[in-house]
Scaffold this active site. Structure first.
Site, PDB file in Angstrom:
ATOM      1  N   GLU A   1     -10.888   3.802  39.129  1.00 41.92           N
ATOM      2  CA  GLU A   1      -9.843   3.095  38.390  1.00 41.92           C
ATOM      3  C   GLU A   1      -9.814   1.611  38.754  1.00 41.92           C
ATOM      4  O   GLU A   1      -9.642   0.754  37.885  1.00 41.92           O
ATOM      5  CB  GLU A   1      -8.485   3.743  38.667  1.00 41.92           C
ATOM      6  CG  GLU A   1      -8.320   5.106  38.028  1.00 41.92           C
ATOM      7  CD  GLU A   1      -8.373   5.061  36.510  1.00 41.92           C
ATOM      8  OE1 GLU A   1      -7.573   4.320  35.911  1.00 41.92           O
ATOM      9  OE2 GLU A   1      -9.225   5.747  35.915  1.00 41.92           O
TER      10      GLU A   1
ATOM     11  N   HIS B   1      -2.885   8.619  36.388  1.00 43.93           N
ATOM     12  CA  HIS B   1      -4.241   8.344  35.903  1.00 43.93           C
ATOM     13  C   HIS B   1      -4.583   6.907  36.281  1.00 43.93           C
ATOM     14  O   HIS B   1      -5.485   6.674  37.063  1.00 43.93           O
ATOM     15  CB  HIS B   1      -4.326   8.567  34.395  1.00 43.93           C
ATOM     16  CG  HIS B   1      -5.717   8.492  33.851  1.00 43.93           C
ATOM     17  ND1 HIS B   1      -6.061   8.914  32.597  1.00 43.93           N
ATOM     18  CD2 HIS B   1      -6.871   8.018  34.396  1.00 43.93           C
ATOM     19  CE1 HIS B   1      -7.352   8.734  32.387  1.00 43.93           C
ATOM     20  NE2 HIS B   1      -7.866   8.169  33.471  1.00 43.93           N
TER      21      HIS B   1
ATOM     22  N   HIS C   1     -11.021  -0.777  35.704  1.00 41.65           N
ATOM     23  CA  HIS C   1      -9.859  -1.344  35.021  1.00 41.65           C
ATOM     24  C   HIS C   1      -9.254  -2.570  35.716  1.00 41.65           C
ATOM     25  O   HIS C   1      -9.006  -3.586  35.069  1.00 41.65           O
ATOM     26  CB  HIS C   1      -8.783  -0.268  34.854  1.00 41.65           C
ATOM     27  CG  HIS C   1      -9.222   0.890  34.014  1.00 41.65           C
ATOM     28  ND1 HIS C   1      -9.494   0.779  32.670  1.00 41.65           N
ATOM     29  CD2 HIS C   1      -9.455   2.195  34.339  1.00 41.65           C
ATOM     30  CE1 HIS C   1      -9.868   1.959  32.188  1.00 41.65           C
ATOM     31  NE2 HIS C   1      -9.863   2.825  33.184  1.00 41.65           N
TER      32      HIS C   1
END
Length: 303
Positions: A161, A79, A165
């Protein structure tokens, strides 16, 4: 050898670069993130959002099997690598100059209507050609196998991602809005460096958590006929990883296993992969009284 006049001319720029880009973390005694008792002296060497999460998915299909996108046999998929603040809160889309997510989620920096809008990226896949440009074919091949998206091309997930993040990890900063440039002036393009650095870091940290193997060692295998108690799964992963992870489930009664988040503190940069496991700070949402279903992959969705 450069002529003396040339050396004299470039010395001021070198001094300037050294004073502003001096982030050789090997020269800094590493500390565990979220455990510092004083102000972090170099945020390129210790993340300010230092509750580091290694997160994985258990999907049973990709939705793009007809295009050759399938899931890796006997393995969970990646993930991401997330930076939470030490109190469990978190930032997102912290550097809009590095926004490459075609479908930002949420669509503002705060997730609320009063946050700065995150404009969708319309420039397509930048990660695949970037890795090819620098000959990172082994990294790309690993990502294509283990970092899978669902119902969209893998690159869209990778760029989501990174944008959401990675840009909130101070150790990947590139000088946006007065942050340090952790990559210095020796690189032609610090943004490219931060992307490759993050992708490497995701893989380095993910391989420390072989979730499928840890569960199978305890006799917990994907099954369409046998359910498991939450504490069976939780205990198996806690013993193997060194701390209690978060387990995520979906469905009307939260019985279908789909996610695991491993919490840690990072010794120095998360790039270096030295993580200290800590217990989850978010309570697992899976059903505690009914069987948890760890379903087999859909036929044709795995290789």
């Amino acid at each position: 050898m450069l002529p003396l006049v040339t050396l004299i001319a470039i010395i001021p720029s070198l001094v300037s670069a050294w004073s502003s880009d001096n982030h050789t973390c090997a020269l800094t005694a590493p500390i565990y993130s979220c455990e510092n008792t004083t102000t972090i002296q170099d945020t390129c060497c210790t993340p300010t959002q230092g509750l580091v999460l290694v997160t994985q998915y258990w999907d049973t299909y990709t939705g793009l099997e007809s295009q050759g996108s399938v899931l890796p046999k006997d393995s969970w998929t990646i993930h991401g690598l997330w930076p939470d603040r030490c109190d469990g809160s978190y930032g997102q889309y912290c550097d809009l100059s590095r926004q490459y997510d075609p479908v930002p989620s949420p669509n503002t920096t705060t997730g609320k209507s009063d946050g700065t809008p995150v404009e969708p990226w319309t420039g397509g896949d930048i990660i695949t050609p970037l890795l090819e440009k620098y000959g990172k074919y082994d990294l790309l091949a690993y990502m294509q196998k283990y970092w899978k998206s669902q119902n969209s091309p893998d690159w869209t997930f990778w760029q989501h991602e990174f944008s959401k993040h990675a840009t909130c990890f101070s150790t990947y900063d590139v000088g946006y809005e007065n942050t340090p440039n952790c990559y210095g002036s020796i690189y032609e393009n610090s943004t490219e460096s931060s992307i490759i650095d993050f992708l490497n870091s995701v893989i380095k940290n993910q391989i420390q958590y072989p979730t499928f193997d840890w569960l199978s060692e305890k006799g917990i295998l994907p099954s369409n006929i046998t359910g498991y108690q939450l504490n069976e799964i939780q205990n198996a992963l806690t013993v193997s990883s060194g701390a209690e992870p978060y387990l995520g489930c979906y469905g009307p009664t939260k019985q279908i296993l789909s996610e695991v988040w491993y919490y840690s503190h990072s010794l120095g940069r998360p790039q270096d992969g030295f993580l200290k496991p800590i217990n989850q700070t978010t309570k697992s949402n899976c059903n505690t009284t009914q069987p948890i279903w760890y379903y087999e992959r859909t036929q044709g969705s795995e290789y």
